[in-house]
Design an enzyme around this catalytic site. Structure first.
Site, mmCIF file in Angstrom:
data_model
loop_
_atom_site.group_PDB
_atom_site.id
_atom_site.type_symbol
_atom_site.label_atom_id
_atom_site.label_comp_id
_atom_site.label_asym_id
_atom_site.label_seq_id
_atom_site.Cartn_x
_atom_site.Cartn_y
_atom_site.Cartn_z
ATOM 1 N N ILE A 528 5.878 -14.400 9.991
ATOM 2 C CA ILE A 528 6.314 -13.007 10.179
ATOM 3 C C ILE A 528 5.197 -12.019 9.852
ATOM 4 C CG2 ILE A 528 8.758 -13.475 9.781
ATOM 5 C CD1 ILE A 528 8.395 -12.630 6.895
ATOM 6 N N GLY A 529 4.051 -12.523 9.478
ATOM 7 C CA GLY A 529 2.938 -11.624 9.190
ATOM 8 C C GLY A 529 1.684 -12.402 8.833
ATOM 9 N N GLY A 532 -4.995 -10.379 4.887
ATOM 10 C CA GLY A 532 -6.244 -10.864 4.323
ATOM 11 C C GLY A 532 -6.038 -12.050 3.395
ATOM 12 N N GLY A 534 -3.519 -14.377 3.654
ATOM 13 C CA GLY A 534 -3.103 -15.545 4.430
ATOM 14 C C GLY A 534 -1.892 -15.225 5.278
ATOM 15 N N VAL A 536 2.272 -15.217 6.233
ATOM 16 C CA VAL A 536 3.565 -15.009 5.572
ATOM 17 C C VAL A 536 4.648 -15.644 6.442
ATOM 18 C CG1 VAL A 536 5.182 -13.347 4.604
ATOM 19 C CG2 VAL A 536 2.727 -12.844 4.591
ATOM 20 N N LYS A 550 4.370 -16.184 1.124
ATOM 21 C CA LYS A 550 2.966 -15.880 1.444
ATOM 22 C C LYS A 550 2.087 -17.044 0.979
ATOM 23 C CE LYS A 550 1.318 -11.734 0.542
ATOM 24 N NZ LYS A 550 0.680 -10.599 -0.197
ATOM 25 N N ASP A 646 -4.077 0.213 -2.326
ATOM 26 C CA ASP A 646 -4.069 -0.211 -0.921
ATOM 27 C C ASP A 646 -2.809 0.311 -0.227
ATOM 28 O OD1 ASP A 646 -5.114 -1.382 1.321
ATOM 29 O OD2 ASP A 646 -4.442 -3.398 0.857
#
Length: 842
Positions: A528-529, A532, A534, A536, A550, A646
């Site tokens: 699903i994602g 940087g 790794g 998910v 993750k 971030d």
């Protein structure tokens, strides 16, 4: 007869000199090496042939192939775009060996950090060494680009350049040039093109006069080109300087007072004062100038001033280019030259020094900077004592070169006044140092023995630990702080049962078998994602509870530090607008984090770049308010506060009810101590969201998050990427583009078309004012996240009242007063605010 022969001989000598200089230039050009990195073929750019670094018979040898990346689209803002579509990535040491190189050369490195799925070029960090000369160290291309763009922005110029060329002057005494690229730590580096252009010996003299008296020998000293300016004129592209392919930037962004000098132009019959000057600069530089023609002021001592940011503790060569374009006789324009507030020359008459009008001439000066000085000033002002006809000064071009020092040209750490402590006697300091060293060695030895014993006992207890690679330290060093006492579900059977108690680390330690079962052995269809850190995965844990899992990529530039920081931060934080950490897995070389599942993914995916339905204005406001609540809690919920570092729309997640929660705390830092105003730390974050004050000073504050959140606000309103190189130059950077419209009170012009006619105009006006406040250049001028939160709530109230009025259900009568300009708030807290206050006290 003798006169005729004498004249003929003189003409012959002049012709011989001109021919020899011309031959030297032609030979120099023929010795150029143009390398297209990441390519196995040749390409013609700016009228020159660039050979791929993997093309056959190219006199170039690579120590290793690294990785090749490419892009099909670029912004089109450089004549070198065809070269910038490919790059060579190196994750370990790599060198280029170029044969047949001997003599004087400009060595240029071309960098363009384009978007790539496998490598985030914005996060690269590396060093470069050329024939033993260190030229770059821990170099981050986007930060360097941003710094240059900011200087342009201050002067009101276009500041959306997304490529960088670093130029060095080198005297190569052997037949081979070896260029070494070295990644910083676990990071990586990249290079798009390498340009090696030969020049004649006369370009740089053997010695230069020093400001204040004396001379400096330049023989054998390498240099970095810091600045090259076409004073008073437009930018000169490299193909307009065909001898040496130099780029000459405009000077206005470096002027303290731009109207202190006005432009002068004269293109008629300009020639070089000497045949040895023909390579100093193209004639285009001498056709324009900046002159102090504003002589109506009462005080005649004002100067034309240029200011440059430089690296301290280096020597600098300042080259000034002159050509008298107006006066046809001497004593009409006489002025002084100052470098770093010291007189470099007085009684300076360009007409006299160049030998007439329209004669191109240059003058070099040398100055040294101490470790406390990081700026270089160049000033020209009238010399009233010289008795010139006018109080005036003139300059056509300006170059600043940094000279190598002890085999180094790389930037050094800037001076910190805190290090300027009074020294004690040398003997006492020496003995104290020796004593401290011995004591430190003993303590370190004891600690190492204890750790080794502890690790040995742990290895005996676990057979899996022996498979851990040496680069990843297992999390058992956290000790008892991490425990696995939390069950699979809370009493209510909801994911909130996994939340951590403040100041106590709690999280389930999953086995790899459980993770494999939850993700169906990391089935790619469950991704699903990708970030940087790794990939998910969506997974089911413990009786069907959904979770986001993750999994760290061992090749990622992020690693153990971010992994530990994420656990450390989330295990001691609890808030409805922060993503909850359920647990972790560190088994068999794996680093895995398990979070609560956010059904609606990232905020960004609902703004642009996907097929998801666009969010309404109310939903966007509620998402911003939720994220602001989470950040406000971070900043105020601990003794020193926590800085996210971030903040961006991909780190704002939405649950099944579109409630926004902040995520990804791998870069987070504890706030400054009570007696400090900031945290001194290396610059990290995402390009486009970075606080310019932070990456200029490397001083992190809570206001750095506020700046990033301001970019998020504009992103929500405009529904476009914060950096989009495919757009026209003035639109590439969202923050700059949106701020221009906001300052014109016309933000509605660039709002997401899906929102038109569906929002309260007054609410958008207030929304834009909040975003503008967040993006203030000076951190002290920005509001706190608490203030931003209150005003966003007011914006939502305005919009809801507008919706009610348009639905003919109620009429709006506001008894609340908020003033965005002064950020003063008169507003009763909602029940949710009161609950947040309780969370903060916990």
């Amino acid at each position: 007869m003798r006169k005729v022969l004498g004249k003929g001989l003189f003409i012959v000598v002049i012709l011989v000199i001109i021919v020899s200089v011309t031959v030297s230039i032609v030979e120099a050009q023929s010795k150029s090496f143009l390398i297209d990195c990441g390519s196995n073929s040749s390409v013609n750019v700016d009228g020159r042939k660039w050979v791929g670094d993997m093309a056959p018979n190219n006199n170039v040898t690579l120590s290793s192939s690294g990785f090749v990346v490419s892009t099909s689209t670029l912004s089109g803002n450089s004549i070198y775009d065809p070269l910038y579509k490919t790059a060579r990535i190196f994750t370990s040491y790599l060198n280029y060996t170029i044969k047949g190189v001997k003599g004087n050369y400009f060595v240029r490195f071309h960098f363009c950090p384009f978007v790539n799925e496998d490598y985030n070029l914005n996060k690269s960090s590396f060093g470069v060494v050329a024939n033993g000369m260190k030229v770059l160290s821990e170099f981050n291309v986007p930060l360097e680009i941003s710094d240059e763009n900011m200087e342009l922005q201050k002067s009101g110029k276009n500041s959306s350049s997304f490529f960088l060329v670093k130029e060095y002057v080198m005297a190569i005494n052997v037949d081979t040039l070896v260029i070494e690229f070295v990644p910083s730590g676990s990071s990586f580096g990249f290079i798009n093109a390498i340009e090696i252009v030969s020049f004649v010996d006369e370009l740089f003299p053997g010695s230069v006069g020093k400001v204040g008296g004396g001379n400096l020998n330049l023989t054998g000293r390498s240099m970095e080109t810091m600045y090259r300016l076409n004073v008073g004129g437009s930018k000169i592209q490299s193909n307009q300087d065909p001898d040496l392919w130099r780029t000459w930037e405009v000077d206005s962004s470096h002027m303290i007072t731009a109207n202190a000098g006005s432009g002068v132009k004269n293109t008629s019959n300009i020639t070089y004062a000497s045949v040895n000057d023909t390579s100093m600069a193209p004639l285009l530089v001498y056709e324009t100038a900046r002159a102090m023609t504003n002589n109506e002021v009462l005080e005649k001592r004002f100067n034309m001033s240029w200011k440059f940011e430089v690296d301290p503790d280096f020597d600098y060569l300042v080259r000034l280019h002159f050509c008298e374009l107006v006066y046809d006789k001497a004593n009409e324009r006489i002025f002084r030259i100052y470098i770093n507030n010291r007189t470099a020359a007085d009684n300076f008459d360009v007409y006299v020094r160049a030998g007439g009008m329209n004669k191109a001439y240059h003058q070099d000066y040398f100055d040294s900077l101490s470790s406390k000085i990081d700026t270089l000033w160049v000033q020209l002002g009238p010399d009233t004592a010289a008795g010139a006809a006018g109080t005036d000064a003139l300059l056509n071009g300006l170059e600043v070169f940094k000279l190598s020092k002890n085999g180094n040209l790389a930037s050094v750490q800037r001076y910190d006044s805190a290090d300027n402590a009074t020294s004690k006697s040398k003997g006492k300091v020496l003995w104290v140092g020796i004593g401290a060293g011995v004591a430190s060695a003993l303590v370190l030895a004891i600690v190492i023995v204890l750790v080794l014993c502890f690790c040995r006992s742990r290895r005996k207890a676990s057979t899996d630990t022996k498979n851990n690679p040496p680069g990843w330290r297992p999390l058992f060093l956290y000790g008892a702080a991490l425990n696995s006492t939390v069950g699979a579900k809370g009493s209510a059977g909801t994911q909130k049962a996994y939340g951590s108690m403040a100041s106590t680390r709690v999280g389930k330690k999953f086995t790899l078998a459980e993770i494999n079962a939850a993700t169906k052995n990391f089935d790619e269809s469950l991704i699903i994602g990708v970030g940087g850190f790794g990939k998910v995965y969506k997974g089911e844990i413990d009786d069907g509870v959904l979770a986001a899992i993750k999994r760290a990529n061992p090749q990622s530039e992020q690693g153990l530090t971010e992994f530990e920081t994420e656990i450390d931060m989330l295990s001691k934080l609890r808030h409805r607008h922060l993503v909850s950490l359920i647990g972790f897995c560190e088994e068999k070389n794996e680093m895995i984090l398990v979070y609560e599942y956010m059904a609606n993914g990232t905020l960004r995916s609902h703004l642009f770049g996907s097929d998801l339905p666009p969010l309404s204005w109310k939903q966007r406001l509620e998402a911003c308010i939720g994220a602001a609540r989470g950040l406000h809690y971070l900043h105020t919920g601990a003794d020193r506060g926590i800085i996210h570092r971030d903040v961006k729309t991909t780190n704002i997640l939405l649950d099944e009810n579109f409630v926004a929660k902040m995520a990804d705390f791998g870069l987070s830092k504890d706030g400054p101590a009570l007696d400090h105003t900031h945290v001194s730390t290396a610059v990290k974050g995402s390009f486009g969201y970075l606080d310019p004050e932070y990456f200029r000073r490397q001083q992190l504050t809570e206001k750095s998050d506020v700046y990033s959140f301001g970019v998020v606000l504009f992103e929500c309103a405009c529904a476009r990427a914060v950096i989009n190189p495919t757009l026209p130059r003035d639109q590439i950077n969202l923050a700059e583009w949106a701020m221009r419209w906001q300052k014109q009170k016309s933000l509605e012009t660039i709002i997401d078309p899906h929102l038109r006619g569906t929002y309260c105009p007054e609410s958008l006006t207030k929304f834009g004012e909040i975003a503008e406040k967040c993006l203030a250049d000076d951190g002290k001028s920005r509001p706190t996240m608490g203030e931003v939160l209150w005003h966003l709530e007011y914006v939502l109230q305005l919009h809801e009242a507008w919706l009610n009025m348009h639905n003919s259900e109620t009429s709006f009568s506001s008894n609340q007063v908020l003033k965005v300009e002064g950020l003063e708030v008169l507003h009763e807290p909602s029940s949710e605010d009161e609950e947040d206050a309780l969370n903060l006290k916990e």
